[in-house]
Write an enzyme that holds these catalytic residues in place. Structure first.
Site: not given
Length: 302
Positions: A76-80
């Site tokens: 659930y990475s916002n960075h990805l």
């Protein structure tokens, strides 16, 4: 491919992000003034600290002639998502090394599906191999396996010495505005840079969204890498992670929905809700003296 080095031309960010004063009796009865630093509005697809941390790394990648980025994150990475969007906007390839090989072959969640739609190639690895990426040999093996050898490596969460320079600009935007600048923390890079950019007499407050108590060492390490040692005044408010990353229990969900209804403001659950909960609790327990101005840095949208 020839690309202009000026990312402002390429990506068209909109700093400085606006400030919004919030009138909420839970703060006002204690003499605390609450501001929101709407960094979620700084870029439509790279909001908040994602723009702040990625921009210096993107600039370095383009100036070095790289045509691919590789980075790391959970399901659930916002960075990805932000890195995938940046790659699409810049016209360069992206590879995401994702924690959890059990996810391979399963339907993608909304977050990873957005990454894939933006052209990111996803490579799933076991949690033990993911943790070992700090070792240079293990990292080299991971990159080779993912077909990302020679790509520009953006660390997990985008946090490195370059990223701190972008986050320090966020601190400079708050000069003369606030006493305390508070931000939710994942990898600690935003807090490390924010504290460096604030003026004397101001302090940064971090609210970790992960359990484990490891962030103090990470922040000190990042500041040492970037500045040679500790910079600025900062502290952490632990115990507001609500069970760990991406955990949103019913009480936190209700709090976020109520805050949104009171103030007409969309509250992101994984980071921003925990930040606002922490500030509300700290205010109620007299952690801030009357007359204090606290600014909550809003790093993303739902």
């Amino acid at each position: 491919m020839n690309r202009p080095a000026n990312l402002d031309v390429l990506l068209q960010p909109r700093p400085p992000s606006p400030l919004q004063e919030i009138h909420d009796e839970r703060f006002e009865r204690h003499g605390v003034r609450l501001l929101l630093k709407r960094d979620d509005l700084v870029h439509p697809e790279l909001p908040g600290n994602k723009w702040r941390k990625l921009a210096p790394n993107l600039r370095a990648a383009l100036e070095a002639g790289h045509d691919r980025l590789v980075t790391f994150g959970g399901a659930y990475s916002n960075h990805l998502r932000a890195t995938a969007a940046a790659g699409r906007l810049l016209g360069i390839g992206t590879v995401g090394i994702v924690r959890g090989d059990e996810l391979a072959g399963r339907p993608l969640n909304d977050s990873l599906a957005r990454c894939a739609a933006d052209g990111m190639r996803l490579h799933f690895v076991s949690r033990s191999r993911y943790r070992a990426k700090a070792d240079p040999r293990a990292l080299a093996a991971l990159l080779d396996e993912a077909g990302a050898g020679g790509a520009y490596v953006v660390p997990e969460g985008g946090s490195n010495a370059l990223a701190l320079a972008g986050c320090a600009e966020l601190g400079r935007e708050l000069h003369g505005v606030t006493d305390v600048a508070a931000v939710a923390c994942g990898t600690g890079g935003t807090l490390a840079g924010l504290a460096a950019g604030l003026a004397p007499g101001q302090r940064a407050l971090g609210v970790p969204v992960l359990a484990g108590g490891f962030l103090s060492a990470e922040i000190r390490s990042l500041q040492t890498e970037a500045y040679g040692g500790p910079v600025g005044a900062w502290s952490l408010a632990e115990d507001f992670h609500h069970g760990g990353y991406a955990r949103v229990p019913e009480a936190l969900e209700s709090f976020a929905a109520d805050f949104a209804a009171r103030h007409g403001f969309p509250v992101e659950r994984i980071y921003v809700a925990k930040l606002l909960w922490a500030l509300t609790t700290l205010t109620r327990t007299s952690a801030f003296t009357p007359g204090t101005t606290v600014t909550a840095i809003i790093t993303g949208r739902p």
